[in-house]
Structures are given as C-alpha cells and as structure tokens.
Design a protein around this motif. Structure first.
Motif, PDB file in Angstrom:
ATOM      1  N   SER A  94      -1.529   9.301  -1.857  1.00  0.00           N
ATOM      2  CA  SER A  94      -0.421   8.976  -0.961  1.00  0.00           C
ATOM      3  C   SER A  94      -0.857   9.037   0.503  1.00  0.00           C
ATOM      4  CB  SER A  94       0.744   9.937  -1.202  1.00  0.00           C
ATOM      5  OG  SER A  94       1.792   9.713  -0.293  1.00  0.00           O
ATOM      6  N   ALA A  95      -1.581  10.107   0.884  1.00  0.00           N
ATOM      7  CA  ALA A  95      -2.046  10.243   2.268  1.00  0.00           C
ATOM      8  C   ALA A  95      -2.995   9.098   2.636  1.00  0.00           C
ATOM      9  CB  ALA A  95      -2.737  11.591   2.461  1.00  0.00           C
ATOM     10  N   TRP A  96      -3.865   8.739   1.702  1.00  0.00           N
ATOM     11  CA  TRP A  96      -4.812   7.638   1.969  1.00  0.00           C
ATOM     12  C   TRP A  96      -4.070   6.323   2.151  1.00  0.00           C
ATOM     13  CZ3 TRP A  96      -5.658   3.126  -0.765  1.00  0.00           C
ATOM     14  CH2 TRP A  96      -6.728   2.346  -0.323  1.00  0.00           C
ATOM     15  N   SER A  97      -3.037   6.081   1.338  1.00  0.00           N
ATOM     16  CA  SER A  97      -2.294   4.825   1.454  1.00  0.00           C
ATOM     17  C   SER A  97      -1.606   4.728   2.807  1.00  0.00           C
ATOM     18  CB  SER A  97      -1.270   4.706   0.322  1.00  0.00           C
ATOM     19  OG  SER A  97      -0.206   5.625   0.488  1.00  0.00           O
ATOM     20  N   ILE A  98      -1.093   5.847   3.321  1.00  0.00           N
ATOM     21  CA  ILE A  98      -0.454   5.841   4.639  1.00  0.00           C
ATOM     22  C   ILE A  98      -1.498   5.655   5.739  1.00  0.00           C
ATOM     23  CG2 ILE A  98       0.924   7.206   6.264  1.00  0.00           C
ATOM     24  CD1 ILE A  98       2.061   8.654   3.729  1.00  0.00           C
ATOM     25  N   ARG A  99      -2.629   6.325   5.566  1.00  0.00           N
ATOM     26  CA  ARG A  99      -3.700   6.214   6.567  1.00  0.00           C
ATOM     27  C   ARG A  99      -4.261   4.802   6.635  1.00  0.00           C
ATOM     28  NH1 ARG A  99      -6.553   5.615  10.002  1.00  0.00           N
ATOM     29  NH2 ARG A  99      -8.184   6.921  10.943  1.00  0.00           N
ATOM     30  N   SER A 100      -4.170   4.039   5.550  1.00  0.00           N
ATOM     31  CA  SER A 100      -4.763   2.705   5.496  1.00  0.00           C
ATOM     32  C   SER A 100      -3.853   1.608   6.047  1.00  0.00           C
ATOM     33  CB  SER A 100      -5.151   2.356   4.053  1.00  0.00           C
ATOM     34  OG  SER A 100      -3.995   2.195   3.242  1.00  0.00           O
ATOM     35  N   LEU A 101      -2.627   1.960   6.464  1.00  0.00           N
ATOM     36  CA  LEU A 101      -1.711   0.947   6.983  1.00  0.00           C
ATOM     37  C   LEU A 101      -2.286   0.334   8.260  1.00  0.00           C
ATOM     38  CD1 LEU A 101       1.746   2.714   6.481  1.00  0.00           C
ATOM     39  CD2 LEU A 101       0.515   1.209   4.917  1.00  0.00           C
ATOM     40  N   ARG A 102      -2.171  -0.980   8.369  1.00  0.00           N
ATOM     41  CA  ARG A 102      -2.754  -1.708   9.497  1.00  0.00           C
ATOM     42  C   ARG A 102      -1.726  -2.088  10.573  1.00  0.00           C
ATOM     43  NH1 ARG A 102      -6.298   0.523   8.072  1.00  0.00           N
ATOM     44  NH2 ARG A 102      -8.227  -0.142   7.018  1.00  0.00           N
ATOM     45  N   THR A 103      -0.475  -2.194  10.201  1.00  0.00           N
ATOM     46  CA  THR A 103       0.548  -2.523  11.193  1.00  0.00           C
ATOM     47  C   THR A 103       0.678  -1.369  12.179  1.00  0.00           C
ATOM     48  OG1 THR A 103       1.782  -3.750   9.508  1.00  0.00           O
ATOM     49  CG2 THR A 103       2.945  -3.207  11.541  1.00  0.00           C
ATOM     50  N   PRO A 104       0.530  -1.636  13.493  1.00  0.00           N
ATOM     51  CA  PRO A 104       0.654  -0.547  14.467  1.00  0.00           C
ATOM     52  C   PRO A 104       2.027   0.123  14.368  1.00  0.00           C
ATOM     53  CG  PRO A 104      -0.230  -2.532  15.501  1.00  0.00           C
ATOM     54  CD  PRO A 104       0.243  -2.933  14.130  1.00  0.00           C
ATOM     55  N   GLU A 105       2.015   1.438  14.357  1.00  0.00           N
ATOM     56  CA  GLU A 105       3.294   2.153  14.341  1.00  0.00           C
ATOM     57  C   GLU A 105       3.919   2.121  15.728  1.00  0.00           C
ATOM     58  OE1 GLU A 105       5.250   6.500  13.243  1.00  0.00           O
ATOM     59  OE2 GLU A 105       3.093   6.182  12.986  1.00  0.00           O
ATOM     60  N   PRO A 106       5.186   1.746  15.836  1.00  0.00           N
ATOM     61  CA  PRO A 106       5.826   1.726  17.157  1.00  0.00           C
ATOM     62  C   PRO A 106       5.919   3.128  17.749  1.00  0.00           C
ATOM     63  CG  PRO A 106       7.429   1.336  15.416  1.00  0.00           C
ATOM     64  CD  PRO A 106       6.086   1.329  14.759  1.00  0.00           C
ATOM     65  N   ARG A 136       0.833  -1.206   0.000  1.00  0.00           N
ATOM     66  CA  ARG A 136       0.000   0.000   0.000  1.00  0.00           C
ATOM     67  C   ARG A 136       0.867   1.255   0.000  1.00  0.00           C
ATOM     68  NH1 ARG A 136      -4.306  -1.831   4.719  1.00  0.00           N
ATOM     69  NH2 ARG A 136      -5.622  -3.164   3.400  1.00  0.00           N
ATOM     70  N   LEU A 137       1.879   1.234   0.851  1.00  0.00           N
ATOM     71  CA  LEU A 137       2.795   2.375   0.909  1.00  0.00           C
ATOM     72  C   LEU A 137       3.516   2.567  -0.416  1.00  0.00           C
ATOM     73  CD1 LEU A 137       4.134   4.517   2.765  1.00  0.00           C
ATOM     74  CD2 LEU A 137       5.886   2.816   3.276  1.00  0.00           C
ATOM     75  N   TRP A 138       3.941   1.488  -1.003  1.00  0.00           N
ATOM     76  CA  TRP A 138       4.645   1.527  -2.285  1.00  0.00           C
ATOM     77  C   TRP A 138       3.738   2.080  -3.378  1.00  0.00           C
ATOM     78  CZ3 TRP A 138       6.150  -3.418  -5.493  1.00  0.00           C
ATOM     79  CH2 TRP A 138       7.028  -3.049  -6.513  1.00  0.00           C
ATOM     80  N   ALA A 139       2.491   1.634  -3.420  1.00  0.00           N
ATOM     81  CA  ALA A 139       1.548   2.115  -4.429  1.00  0.00           C
ATOM     82  C   ALA A 139       1.303   3.618  -4.270  1.00  0.00           C
ATOM     83  CB  ALA A 139       0.235   1.350  -4.327  1.00  0.00           C
ATOM     84  N   GLY A 140       1.113   4.072  -3.018  1.00  0.00           N
ATOM     85  CA  GLY A 140       0.892   5.492  -2.791  1.00  0.00           C
ATOM     86  C   GLY A 140       2.101   6.322  -3.173  1.00  0.00           C
ATOM     87  N   THR A 141       3.285   5.811  -2.854  1.00  0.00           N
ATOM     88  CA  THR A 141       4.514   6.507  -3.216  1.00  0.00           C
ATOM     89  C   THR A 141       4.677   6.608  -4.723  1.00  0.00           C
ATOM     90  OG1 THR A 141       5.597   5.724  -1.199  1.00  0.00           O
ATOM     91  CG2 THR A 141       7.023   6.482  -2.974  1.00  0.00           C
ATOM     92  N   THR A 142       4.335   5.536  -5.424  1.00  0.00           N
ATOM     93  CA  THR A 142       4.445   5.526  -6.885  1.00  0.00           C
ATOM     94  C   THR A 142       3.563   6.599  -7.505  1.00  0.00           C
ATOM     95  OG1 THR A 142       4.893   3.144  -6.896  1.00  0.00           O
ATOM     96  CG2 THR A 142       4.131   4.122  -8.951  1.00  0.00           C
ATOM     97  N   VAL A 143       2.306   6.662  -7.068  1.00  0.00           N
ATOM     98  CA  VAL A 143       1.370   7.657  -7.608  1.00  0.00           C
ATOM     99  C   VAL A 143       1.868   9.070  -7.300  1.00  0.00           C
ATOM    100  CG1 VAL A 143      -0.982   8.551  -7.459  1.00  0.00           C
ATOM    101  CG2 VAL A 143      -0.593   6.092  -7.486  1.00  0.00           C
ATOM    102  N   SER A 144       2.350   9.282  -6.062  1.00  0.00           N
ATOM    103  CA  SER A 144       2.832  10.603  -5.667  1.00  0.00           C
ATOM    104  C   SER A 144       4.053  11.026  -6.482  1.00  0.00           C
ATOM    105  CB  SER A 144       3.172  10.596  -4.175  1.00  0.00           C
ATOM    106  OG  SER A 144       3.708  11.833  -3.780  1.00  0.00           O
ATOM    107  N   GLN A 145       4.970  10.099  -6.723  1.00  0.00           N
ATOM    108  CA  GLN A 145       6.170  10.422  -7.496  1.00  0.00           C
ATOM    109  C   GLN A 145       5.829  10.762  -8.943  1.00  0.00           C
ATOM    110  OE1 GLN A 145       8.581   6.937  -6.768  1.00  0.00           O
ATOM    111  NE2 GLN A 145       9.701   7.926  -5.116  1.00  0.00           N
ATOM    112  N   LEU A 146       4.887  10.028  -9.517  1.00  0.00           N
ATOM    113  CA  LEU A 146       4.468  10.331 -10.888  1.00  0.00           C
ATOM    114  C   LEU A 146       3.803  11.701 -10.947  1.00  0.00           C
ATOM    115  CD1 LEU A 146       3.056   6.866 -12.036  1.00  0.00           C
ATOM    116  CD2 LEU A 146       5.070   8.031 -12.948  1.00  0.00           C
ATOM    117  N   GLY A 147       2.966  12.003  -9.955  1.00  0.00           N
ATOM    118  CA  GLY A 147       2.319  13.314  -9.918  1.00  0.00           C
ATOM    119  C   GLY A 147       3.324  14.436  -9.775  1.00  0.00           C
TER     120      GLY A 147
END
Length: 411
Positions: free
Chosen positions: A189-201, A20-31
């Motif tokens: 990109s913001a949505w992809s980060i918001r959708s992460l399920r692994t708890p952030e330490p 998810r993070l990779w996909a959001g980053t890809t879209v953001s970089q292209l934009g």
C-alpha cells in the motif's frame, strides 16, 4: 502540443495513478481482513488470553478511534495527504512485524498486542481521513463516483475473501505467521502511494479561527449547518448502529435458534457480501440515472425491508436460503448507498474541511454502534432474538426517512 492532447495525457496519468492506489488499497484491505482473524487467535493460542483480554483488544481499537478522531482530522487537514497515508502504513507494518519477531523470540506479551491494536486504530483513522480528502484531488469530479464505486466494491470483496484466506494461512503459517501477510500488505500500500505520478496539490491554508476548539470541531459545524449532509449524517448513524446491533443478535439467531452448523454460519457471514460488491459496482449507473441525493433516498428506503426476511426464517435449508437472501439484499443496497453517500460528501464539502468531515463520520460511528449493540442485547434478553432482529429491520427502514428526496428538500 494541442491543449486537448495535454488534457488527455493528464487524464491518462490520473487514471493510471488511481489504478495504482486502488491496487494498493485492495492488497491492504485483504491483509487487514486476515489480521482481523489472526490477532485474536495469537492472543488465545500463544498468550492464553482470557475472554476479557480478547474483548479488550477490540475495546482499545474503538476507544482509540473515538479519542484520536477529531485531533487527527485537524492535523491531517492542513498537511499533504500522501505522506500521512504512507507513514500510517509504515507504522502499522512495523508494529505487525514486531509481533512475529517477539513471538519467535519468546518476548511477546499481551501489552505488546494492546500497543499494536492502538497503533493500528490510529493508523486506520489517519489513513482513512487522508485518503478521503486525497481522492477528490486525484480524480476529476466527474469520475469520483466511479472511483468510490471501485473502492467500495473492493471493500466488500475483502469481507468475502479475507476471512476465507485467513483459515488456510493460519493453518499453513500459524496465526503469528499470518500477521506477516498483513504487514507486507501495508508495504504494498505504501509503495503504491509513493509511486503516484500526479503532483499532489498544496494542502489548504489554515484559515483564521476564533479558537483551537472551533478549528477542532469545524467538520461537525459544517455538517450540522449543511441541509443535506446533516440528514445524511443522521441517516448513516441510525443505519450503522442498526447494522452493529444486528451482528451479535444474528449470530445467536443463526446458531442457537435456527441450529445452523458453523460452516453454514460462515457461509451466511461471507457469501452475501457479493451483494455489496455488485451494488457498489452499479452505483455510478444509478447515480447517473437518478442523481446522488434522489438515488441515495431510493436505495436507502429499499435497504431495510430485506432484513425483515431474516427473523421470518425457520430451521432448515429454506431458512438458510431466506437468511442469505435477506442479508444479500441489505448489502446490495448498502453497496449502492455507501458509494453514493461518500461521493456526495466529497463533492459537497470544501477542500479545507474534507479530512475533518471524514473523521467525524468515523468518530460518530464508533460512538453510536456500542449504544445500539447494548440496546439490542436488552431487547433480545426481554423479548427474544426474533423481536430484536425485527427491531433491527425497523431501524434500517427508518434510517432512509431521514434523507431528503431531492437536494432542494431542505426541511
């Protein structure tokens, strides 16, 4: 549930989150690649900006990064990284959306574009510093090289595809409309980060520091005292400076000395990026075979000689192919080197210093590159463009000599 099943489930969630993070980053970089082309076009076509004003937009971004880098690294270090990344995306999205709104309303000014350039640069360094630190927490150490490889390959792909998309988008939507594409990419990109399920330490606790200044420059102090990172840092600055020095010199060489047409020039600027993409994808395999430090040493030595092919070129198709081959070779080994260096830096830096070390790299790059560009212009004006390009190749070759051959080489 068995412990091994729990571990497998955790690994699965982590892998899904990275995608998810990779996909959001890809879209953001292209934009962002589209915006890089569209913003100067807006300044010229909508506001009739002068050459000085167009250059000023780039200067504002560079100066902002230099001024903000150390304070941003200190601020990010002791805070949760995902909110920093999300709010950086949101701020850049709002500013980019405001440009079409102001343009269609007849209120767009050059000062507005300057503010957008400033916020974009500040958001870039905040997001990048937070992302470098967060990736180490999101991905297990044994998969970090593979993760950096994928992210690096996406960056090279955006260099190839983004400017190519910009032309048709500007033609279809206008330059102002094309900026909406970049604004939307930040939403994704913001949505992809918001959708992460692994708890952030939890962010690292702030350790006692003798002064605010010591805390601000702790990343530099760590790199300076680290026997391998110190040499990687010096090597990177020389290579990054040489790469920046090469950009205006190669443009002059291609268009004036070799007489390439604009479409041939565009081809040379974009197509060799496939070399960087391929190198980044092969980086994990290289790292497993040689190790991070030894592998980086080898690929850095092979990186520079390819660039020497470019000033040997002559006008015509053969010269075009030689330039393309030389540039692709440099980018191939750069893709290998960048993924490897980033992974070693993440693994070798304590968690409580990751953001400050990452922003140190960005700060130093933005300070060093203008100096190399000015020096390259001086050499080209006195000795000629070919001499300047040979000097670029020499710097690129020399950058590998700073590196240790293996991790125990601390001299």
């Amino acid at each position: 549930m068995r412990p091994d099943m729990t571990q497998q489930d955790d690994d699965l969630v982590s892998e899904r989150d990275f995608r998810r993070l990779w996909a959001g980053t890809t879209v953001s970089q292209l934009g962002s690649a589209v915006s890089m082309v569209a913003l100067p076009v807006v300044a010229i076509t909508v506001l009739d900006a002068s050459a000085f004003q167009v250059a000023l937009l780039s200067v504002i971004q560079a100066v902002t990064i230099v001024v903000v880098a150390f304070p941003a690294g200190r601020y990010i270090e002791f805070r949760a990284k995902r909110p920093v990344m999300i709010w950086s995306d949101i701020a850049r999205c709002i500013l980019l959306f405001s440009i079409p709104i102001a343009a269609f309303s007849g209120w767009l000014t050059f000062a507005h574009l300057c503010v957008a350039a400033l916020v974009n640069a500040a958001g870039q360094i905040a997001s990048s510093g937070a992302a470098q630190a967060h990736l180490k927490a999101l991905v297990p150490a044994e998969r970090l090289m593979s993760a950096n490889s994928r992210l690096e390959s996406t960056r090279w792909l955006s260099v190839l595809v983004g400017p190519s998309l910009a032309g048709p988008l500007i033609g279809a939507l206008s330059a102002v409309g094309a900026l909406i594409v970049d604004a939307v990419s930040f939403v994704v990109s913001a949505w992809s980060i918001r959708s992460l399920r692994t708890p952030e330490p939890q962010p690292p606790a702030r350790e006692p520091s003798p002064s605010r200044r010591a805390e601000l420059f702790a990343g530099w102090g760590f790199v300076r005292g680290h026997p391998v990172l110190r040499r990687m840092f010096a090597s990177w600055l020389v290579f990054a400076g040489a790469s920046a020095m090469a950009t205006p010199l190669s443009s002059l060489f291609y268009l004036r000395d070799l007489g390439f047409t604009p479409w041939q020039y565009g081809l040379l600027m974009g197509l060799p990026s496939l070399g960087g993409f391929l190198g980044a994808r092969l980086a994990p395999r290289m790292g497993r075979r040689f190790g991070l430090v030894r592998g980086l040493w080898w690929v850095s030595l092979w990186r520079g000689p390819w660039y020497a092919l470019i000033p040997l070129a002559s006008p015509g198709t053969a010269g075009l192919l030689l330039c393309g081959l030389g540039f692709a070779g440099v980018l191939f080994f750069s893709g290998l080197a960048n993924s490897t260096m980033t992974t070693y830096r993440q693994l070798g830096t304590p968690d409580h210093l990751l953001a400050r070390v990452s922003t140190l790299w960005i700060f130093a790059t933005n300070v060093t590159q203008p100096l190399f560009i000015a020096f390259g212009g001086l050499v080209a004006s006195t000795l000629g463009t070919r001499a300047g390009l040979f000097l670029v190749a020499a710097f690129m070759c020399g950058s590998g000599l700073f590196l240790p051959r293996r991790s125990e080489d601390h001299a």
